[in-house]
Scaffold this motif. Structure first.
Motif, PDB file in Angstrom:
ATOM      1  N   UNK A 160      46.307  44.217  30.327  1.00 29.49           N
ATOM      2  CA  UNK A 160      46.150  44.575  28.965  1.00 29.49           C
ATOM      3  C   UNK A 160      45.243  43.501  28.207  1.00 29.49           C
ATOM      4  N   UNK A 161      45.091  44.058  27.042  1.00 31.69           N
ATOM      5  CA  UNK A 161      43.950  43.109  26.063  1.00 31.69           C
ATOM      6  C   UNK A 161      44.864  41.866  25.793  1.00 31.69           C
ATOM      7  N   UNK A 162      44.084  40.800  26.032  1.00 35.32           N
ATOM      8  CA  UNK A 162      44.569  39.355  25.849  1.00 35.32           C
ATOM      9  C   UNK A 162      45.806  38.873  26.520  1.00 35.32           C
ATOM     10  N   UNK A 163      46.199  39.698  27.651  1.00 31.24           N
ATOM     11  CA  UNK A 163      47.339  39.393  28.703  1.00 31.24           C
ATOM     12  C   UNK A 163      46.680  38.956  29.758  1.00 31.24           C
ATOM     13  N   UNK A 164      47.181  37.653  30.423  1.00 30.87           N
ATOM     14  CA  UNK A 164      46.746  37.466  31.747  1.00 30.87           C
ATOM     15  C   UNK A 164      47.726  37.794  32.669  1.00 30.87           C
ATOM     16  N   UNK A 165      47.174  37.623  33.851  1.00 24.93           N
ATOM     17  CA  UNK A 165      48.235  37.749  35.116  1.00 24.93           C
ATOM     18  C   UNK A 165      47.852  39.240  35.831  1.00 24.93           C
ATOM     19  N   UNK A 166      46.832  39.654  35.727  1.00 27.08           N
ATOM     20  CA  UNK A 166      46.295  40.789  36.288  1.00 27.08           C
ATOM     21  C   UNK A 166      45.092  40.620  36.990  1.00 27.08           C
ATOM     22  N   UNK A 167      44.644  41.295  38.016  1.00 27.21           N
ATOM     23  CA  UNK A 167      43.437  41.016  38.887  1.00 27.21           C
ATOM     24  C   UNK A 167      42.391  41.473  38.129  1.00 27.21           C
ATOM     25  N   UNK A 168      41.074  41.039  38.804  1.00 24.50           N
ATOM     26  CA  UNK A 168      39.670  41.558  38.175  1.00 24.50           C
ATOM     27  C   UNK A 168      39.250  42.323  39.336  1.00 24.50           C
ATOM     28  N   UNK A 169      38.158  43.347  39.138  1.00 25.17           N
ATOM     29  CA  UNK A 169      37.479  43.804  40.274  1.00 25.17           C
ATOM     30  C   UNK A 169      36.035  43.873  40.034  1.00 25.17           C
ATOM     31  N   UNK A 170      35.091  43.541  40.863  1.00 20.19           N
ATOM     32  CA  UNK A 170      33.982  43.587  40.721  1.00 20.19           C
ATOM     33  C   UNK A 170      33.283  44.335  41.705  1.00 20.19           C
ATOM     34  N   UNK A 171      32.247  45.036  41.415  1.00 21.39           N
ATOM     35  CA  UNK A 171      31.452  45.974  42.198  1.00 21.39           C
ATOM     36  C   UNK A 171      29.882  45.555  42.350  1.00 21.39           C
ATOM     37  N   UNK A 172      29.536  45.744  43.537  1.00 21.82           N
ATOM     38  CA  UNK A 172      28.001  45.319  43.820  1.00 21.82           C
ATOM     39  C   UNK A 172      27.743  46.831  44.470  1.00 21.82           C
ATOM     40  N   UNK A 173      26.555  46.900  44.791  1.00 28.84           N
ATOM     41  CA  UNK A 173      26.029  48.123  45.613  1.00 28.84           C
ATOM     42  C   UNK A 173      26.893  48.227  47.070  1.00 28.84           C
ATOM     43  N   UNK A 174      26.949  47.160  47.693  1.00 31.59           N
ATOM     44  CA  UNK A 174      27.495  47.300  49.017  1.00 31.59           C
ATOM     45  C   UNK A 174      29.006  46.759  48.980  1.00 31.59           C
ATOM     46  N   UNK A 175      29.642  46.151  47.869  1.00 32.59           N
ATOM     47  CA  UNK A 175      30.695  45.481  48.314  1.00 32.59           C
ATOM     48  C   UNK A 175      31.527  45.776  46.622  1.00 32.59           C
ATOM     49  N   UNK A 176      32.902  45.788  47.137  1.00 31.79           N
ATOM     50  CA  UNK A 176      33.901  45.760  46.013  1.00 31.79           C
ATOM     51  C   UNK A 176      35.082  44.511  46.302  1.00 31.79           C
ATOM     52  N   UNK A 177      34.854  43.541  45.075  1.00 27.55           N
ATOM     53  CA  UNK A 177      35.730  42.530  45.326  1.00 27.55           C
ATOM     54  C   UNK A 177      36.948  42.823  44.272  1.00 27.55           C
ATOM     55  N   UNK A 178      38.014  42.068  44.644  1.00 31.99           N
ATOM     56  CA  UNK A 178      39.155  41.682  43.971  1.00 31.99           C
ATOM     57  C   UNK A 178      39.308  40.252  43.770  1.00 31.99           C
ATOM     58  N   UNK A 179      39.044  39.960  42.395  1.00 32.97           N
ATOM     59  CA  UNK A 179      39.577  38.369  42.186  1.00 32.97           C
ATOM     60  C   UNK A 179      40.928  38.155  41.366  1.00 32.97           C
ATOM     61  N   UNK A 180      41.668  37.411  41.900  1.00 34.63           N
ATOM     62  CA  UNK A 180      43.036  37.015  41.315  1.00 34.63           C
ATOM     63  C   UNK A 180      43.020  36.858  39.858  1.00 34.63           C
ATOM     64  N   UNK A 181      44.230  36.802  39.505  1.00 29.78           N
ATOM     65  CA  UNK A 181      44.546  36.676  38.042  1.00 29.78           C
ATOM     66  C   UNK A 181      44.009  35.352  37.571  1.00 29.78           C
ATOM     67  N   UNK A 182      44.069  34.382  38.187  1.00 30.95           N
ATOM     68  CA  UNK A 182      43.748  32.959  37.959  1.00 30.95           C
ATOM     69  C   UNK A 182      42.137  32.840  38.054  1.00 30.95           C
TER      70      UNK A 182
END
Lengths: 404, 201
Positions: free
Chosen positions: A211-233
């Protein structure tokens, strides 16, 4: 139309109202029309690649295109070419922070700079060898804000060739994390670094599932060939293995209302791009479900496919691209309900082939967060070779875009 | 058109020309008088001034249009010496903020009353009809009113030259529930000042 039909139409017009082709009144649209300003003859035909706002002091817009940056004050029409720390080669711009308290970042001549007033720029140190290449807006839940940024860098130290390697998170306070996430390491066991050159591994979209301004959730990044999940920290990346869609990842959007991650693709096994969803993403192996099979979305090529959740109409915009079968497209729009998005473009608001956008226009969409009017913000549409377009969010359910 | 010599003019003519040769006495002094069935063809050309757009709620706004030009043709039939009825076809072009051109092509039925003070006439009339309106890719068919007032010098029995001034009032209304929102309804006001030539035949 035969004579009787024409006569009937004229009769209706006589007794009822004007008959107009199109989606808005002619005089009303002329009344609303704003003069197109050529951005120094460059940005009007530029591919707009990034945009940011800064409301400290006065509200300014910034945009980049054609390796140049332009700026203007809100409610003005004149764009001025801008130098960043003496450099005219500005490749990306973005902002973080809350209204009235933003910090703006720009990549100029391979250096990351920050500024709080839009005129004084300070170089931001990165790890040795990391060269900033792009700034990605990180859309928060429901895609209405991007008060964080991700800095995509490349580094030639590993192979001697540019290989995308580190990504940095700039949080809402404007702080750049000191320890970037090494995307290269996360895929080393899958593929050799050499094949990561170029766009195939360049993250092109990012999303935060919290949620807006709340930490603790993962991020996702997409490129052409890859999908990444980056942890909350933001210190460890995992390459997501997907089934059903193998490559061509483009845009990411996370909606908290149905805990669903949406992904658009440029192509997939030669079958064209599409829109897919992952319900409640959590596992490392994700199965995508085709959400939209409409041919309008699945045509190729799709460039800069990104999402914007339009809070005015409760709809999802997908910036698509020009295609071999349909050259007049701009973006597709889908209606949002509590169950998610409809699987077909909205009947009256499908702007995929709209005449309001120039031929071959394709967009990256930005909401004007800082217009201090959340129920009626401005929306910007960056295009390929057609500059920047704006919709004020008013006047009609169907956006009326004006070239800026 | 009949050419009559009014009695006072005949008397005056006789007094003045009584001692002149016969050939000179044949000089024709005419007085324009129209009877039912006479026709006139009016051609008008001049600038068009966009005045304002108005919502049905009364709020006005600038038109965003430049001063344009107009060209019109009217064909009228006299019912008597002062009243003529006819139809008009006009055209107007003006450009918007981004140089897109607004075209108006009104087709009107017209009634005109001519006040006459020889050798001048002062036509006052009202035209009502519909206008084809085009801007960029949109075309519309709108009701229009064109009141007119003018002043003409009847140079010859066949030709008159003068000026006209005409507001153009277009009604572009949209009903609720349609594809175009009712909030886009407007009344558009324009005004032209034209040079006119009338051919009587």
């Amino acid at each position: 139309m035969n004579i009787r039909s024409l006569a009937a139409l004229l009769a209706v017009c006589l007794v009822a109202a004007s008959c107009t082709s199109g989606t808005s009144g002619i005089f009303a649209s002329i009344e609303r029309e704003q003069k197109v300003v050529s951005l120094g003859g460059i940005a009007a035909t530029a591919t707009v690649t990034s945009m940011a706002e800064l409301t400290r002091g006065s509200h300014q817009y910034f945009l980049t295109g054609g390796q140049s940056m332009f700026t203007r004050l809100i409610n003005t029409v004149t764009w001025n070419k801008m130098l960043v720390a003496g450099s005219s080669q500005v490749s990306a711009v973005g902002s973080v922070g809350a209204i009235g308290n933003e910090t703006i970042f720009a990549v100029a001549s391979n250096v990351l700079y920050s500024s709080t007033d839009g005129s004084t720029w300070t170089a931001v140190p990165l790890l040795q060898g990391d060269i900033p290449a792009d700034l990605l807006p990180v859309r928060n839940a429901d895609g209405v804000s991007n008060d964080q940024l991700i800095v995509v860098t490349y580094n030639t130290a590993v192979t001697g060739q540019p290989s995308y390697q580190d990504v940095y998170l700039i949080d809402a306070t404007g702080t750049v994390n000191a320890n970037p996430v090494n995307l290269l390491a996360s895929v080393n066991n899958l593929i050799s670094p050499d094949s990561l050159n170029g766009l195939s591994a360049n993250p092109i979209s990012a999303v935060y599932t919290g949620a807006l301004g709340v930490t603790g959730s993962p991020y996702y990044l997409a490129s052409q060939n890859y999908l990444w999940r980056i942890n909350s920290t933001f210190n460890a990346a995992t390459t997501i293995t997907v089934t059903g869609v193998s490559y061509g990842y483009q845009g990411l959007l996370y909606l908290s209302r149905n805990s669903t991650l949406y992904l658009s693709t440029m192509s997939n096994a030669g079958s064209g791009g599409g829109l897919y969803l992952i319900n409640s993403p959590s596992a490392n192996t994700l199965a995508f479900t085709a959400l939209v099979t409409n041919q309008k979305v699945t045509v190729n090529p799709v460039w800069f496919t990104q999402f914007l959740y339009n809070t005015v109409n409760n709809s999802l915009w997908i910036a698509t691209g020009s295609s071999s079968s349909n050259q007049g497209n701009g973006y597709a729009e889908y209606t949002l309900s509590t169950a998610g998005f409809s699987t077909t473009p909205s009947t009256n608001t499908d702007n995929y082939n709209s005449t309001v956008l120039p031929t071959s226009a394709v967009g990256v969409l930005w909401p004007d967060h800082e217009s201090a009017n959340w129920s009626n913000p401005n929306y910007f549409l960056g295009t390929l070779s057609q500059g920047l377009w704006l919709w004020s969010g008013t006047g009609s359910a169907t956006p009326t875009w004006t070239q800026q | 058109m009949k050419r009559l010599l009014p009695a006072p003019l005949v008397v005056l003519l006789f007094l003045v020309t009584g001692n002149l040769p016969l050939s000179a006495q044949a000089t024709e002094l005419t007085y324009d008088h129209h009877v039912a069935g006479d026709r006139s063809l009016t051609i008008q050309l001049g600038p068009m001034f966009p005045l304002a757009f108005q919502t049905w709620g009364g709020k006005t706004a600038p038109t965003n249009l430049t001063i344009g030009g107009t060209l019109g043709v009217d064909l009228d039939f006299y019912l008597n010496d002062n009243l003529r009825l006819g139809a008009g076809l006009g055209g107007m072009a003006s450009t918007g903020p981004n140089n897109f051109t607004l075209f108006l092509v009104p087709i009107t039925l017209r009634a005109t009353w001519e006040f006459k003070i020889y050798p001048f006439s002062f036509p006052v009339g009202l035209g009502a009809g519909f206008s084809f309106t085009n801007y960029q890719t949109s075309t519309s068919f709108d009701p229009i009113l064109i009141p007119t007032a003018g002043a003409y010098w009847n140079v010859t029995p066949s030709w008159s030259f003068g000026l006209d001034a005409s507001p153009w009032i277009l009604f572009q209304s949209y009903l609720p529930g349609g594809s175009i929102p009712a909030s886009d309804s407007r009344i558009a006001y324009f005004a032209d000042v034209t040079l006119g030539a009338i051919y009587h035949f």
